[in-house]
Design an enzyme around this catalytic site. Structure first.
Site, mmCIF file in Angstrom:
data_model
loop_
_atom_site.group_PDB
_atom_site.id
_atom_site.type_symbol
_atom_site.label_atom_id
_atom_site.label_comp_id
_atom_site.label_asym_id
_atom_site.label_seq_id
_atom_site.Cartn_x
_atom_site.Cartn_y
_atom_site.Cartn_z
ATOM 1 C CB VAL A 216 -0.948 -0.008 1.222
ATOM 2 C CG1 VAL A 216 -1.797 1.260 1.251
ATOM 3 C CG2 VAL A 216 -1.841 -1.247 1.192
ATOM 4 C CG HIS B 263 -13.779 -43.447 19.950
ATOM 5 N ND1 HIS B 263 -13.397 -42.922 18.726
ATOM 6 C CD2 HIS B 263 -14.956 -44.097 19.732
ATOM 7 C CE1 HIS B 263 -14.311 -43.248 17.817
ATOM 8 N NE2 HIS B 263 -15.261 -43.960 18.395
#
Ligand SMILES: Cc1cc2nc3c(=O)[nH]c(=O)nc-3n(C[C@H](O)[C@H](O)[C@H](O)COP(=O)(O)OP(=O)(O)OC[C@H]3O[C@@H](n4cnc5c(N)ncnc54)[C@H](O)[C@@H]3O)c2cc1C
Length: 476
Positions: free
Chosen positions: A246, A452
């Site tokens: 920029v 799990h």
């Protein structure tokens, strides 16, 4: 001018300074902590950048905007019919402000509980371990301290070509305070802060263009992860333009024209608001009187050794104002270390096991070395990865994007780096940090039982995959 004496005076009560003060007090030292942060309401608040204008308010808005986004885009997959979903930005902002208030007021309570003398106002180190304290009413007093800890933090870097004006061109704090969703938002800098803020406003409906001077996206991140991340940011609708430097911002009736150059030459993009998020600089203004002996490096950081000692005897510095990653948890660990060292205890910070998190969706988190760093180092390594697509829990959550990746040494199985992009990556990385802290091998991770169905199984399976022993995904 009155004078009082302390074992330790800490200047700055951000995430580096306040834990340091509390730890020193826990070690039976007489401690004072001075902080000058004032919020937009003009009131003093402890907690520094992190609690008032950084980590906490940004995560509050990220959470709200993500919930809104998920309600619109993901509920249907769960069989939930929701129509007319709207958001109320002022309610979101109010919730954020309340969270910040509760957090910062919490520190006042913690100081009280620990016996820390909490002082609001300005602190300046003078020669001979004395600290000049200027209170809110302008009165000054001198604190004599056996040890002084400097924890003055950092401030946003300015872009000379696009100066802050506080309304149209703002810093990260300003971007957390918008009262309306900008129609077109320009973000300068595709670092962690720019991407998080861009995501918030994109999810709430802004057209967001992110201009990044570097050609490489997220250069500090493992590039396999960065590539995957770019895909998701693009899917969200962030228009990320790399290699875009920029050069000017021109304000006109139709908005702000950001002028930038890229490989094709000069370009322009018109936006309504601009966030400059090009990084932060150490903040030391008004901190050091004459003859303190504290030295700064060429970039303005206070020079310290590996134990955060400055060049001046019994003066320490911690957090963003010293070398190392500008992260709240890095500052906190330095604060605890210094609070212990001052009390004569053994303490250290393991700078090889500092986790980093980007709170995007999916989240990105890592610890240790990237594959690119290992290639450059020449050390032989093996890699195991596991996609969340193959995780039962991730499928149940409708959050299968991303993967976990484990990198370890070929010679001794040392865990060298863990990189995760996926659901709750910021939480999952803690296991890898602990493993590295205790010098775990990949085999140690492989032999650790994981519940799990949980997302953490992805890390377990990635560790197994490093030796081609994954169970729930084909080994490559
Ligand atoms: C938008 C944003 C999001 C962020 N998100 C995260 C994140 O998710 N995770 C993360 O780890 N980090 C994040 N950070 C970075 C994090 O905020 C900083 O790393 C952290 O605040 C640094 O802590 P510190 O205590 O060193 O400094 P600071 O938090 O900056 O605190 C320093 C304090 O010292 C005070 N002070 C300075 N000089 C004086 C003086 N002379 N007298 C009295 N007081 C003084 C200041 O007013 C301030 O209160 C974010 C930053 C921003 C801007």
């Amino acid at each position: 001018m009155s004078e009082s004496s302390f074992d330790v005076v800490v200047i700055g009560a951000g995430p580096a300074g306040y834990p340091c003060a509390i730890r020193a007090a826990q070690n039976k030292l007489k401690v004072a902590c001075i902080d000058e942060w004032k919020n937009h309401d003009g009131k003093y608040a402890f907690g520094g950048t992190c609690l008032n204008a950084g980590c906490i308010p940004s995560k509050a808005l990220l959470e709200s905007s993500e919930l809104y986004h998920r309600a619109r885009t993901e509920f249907a997959a769960h069989g939930i019919k929701a129509s007319g979903i709207e958001f109320d930005l002022s309610a979101m902002q109010k919730r954020k402000t309340q969270i910040v208030k509760a957090s910062t007021q919490g520190i006042t309570g913690l100081f009280k509980g620990a016996g820390v003398t909490a002082l609001q106002g300005h602190g300046r180190l003078l020669a001979g371990n004395r600290v000049e304290y200027t209170a809110a009413d302008g009165t000054t007093s001198t604190l004599v301290a056996r040890h002084v800890v400097l924890a003055s933090g950092s401030a946003p870097m300015e872009l000379k070509t696009v100066p802050f004006d506080g309304t149209t061109v703002v810093d990260s704090w300003g971007a957390l305070e918008f009262a309306e969703v900008p129609k077109r938002l320009g973000v300068i800098g595709a670092g962690v802060i720019g991407l998080e803020l861009g995501s918030v406003w994109r999810r709430l409906g802004a057209e967001v263009v992110v201009l990044e001077a570097l050609q490489e996206f997220l250069f500090m991140v493992d590039q396999q992860v960065a590539k995957e991340a770019l895909k998701h940011f693009n899917k969200l609708g962030l228009d990320i333009r790399l290699g875009a430097k920029v050069t000017a911002a021109k304000q006109g009736a139709g908005g702000v024209t950001l002028v930038y150059t890229d490989v094709s030459g000069e370009q322009q993009v018109m936006v309504d608001k601009v966030v400059v998020a090009i990084g932060r600089r150490p903040f030391t203004s008004g901190l050091l009187g004459d003859g303190t002996g504290v030295e700064l490096d060429e970039r303005g950081f206070i020079k310290v050794d590996h134990e955060c000692r400055t060049a001046a005897a019994n003066v320490w510095a911690i957090g963003d104002v010293v070398r190392g990653p500008m992260l709240a948890h890095k500052g906190k660990e330095e604060g605890l270390m210094v609070g212990d060292l001052i009390a004569g205890l053994v303490a250290e910070v393991n700078y090889d096991a500092v986790p980093s998190v980007i709170y995007s969706a999916p989240e990105i988190a890592w610890v240790g070395q990237t594959e690119e760093q290992l290639k450059a180092s020449g050390r032989a390594y093996k890699v195991g990865s596991f996609p969340f697509m193959a995780s039962g829990r991730a499928r149940a959550m409708e959050a299968t994007a991303g993967f976990a990746k484990v990198i370890s040494a070929v010679d001794d199985d040392e865990l060298l780096g863990v990189h995760i992009i996926g659901p709750m990556a910021g939480e999952l990385i803690a296991e890898a940090v602990l493993a590295m802290e205790y010098s775990a091998s990949t085999e140690d991770l492989q032999r650790t039982m994981h519940a799990h169905p949980t997302l953490s199984e992805a890390l377990h399976e990635a560790a197994l995959a490093a030796d081609k022993r994954a169970i729930d995904y084909p080994n490559k």
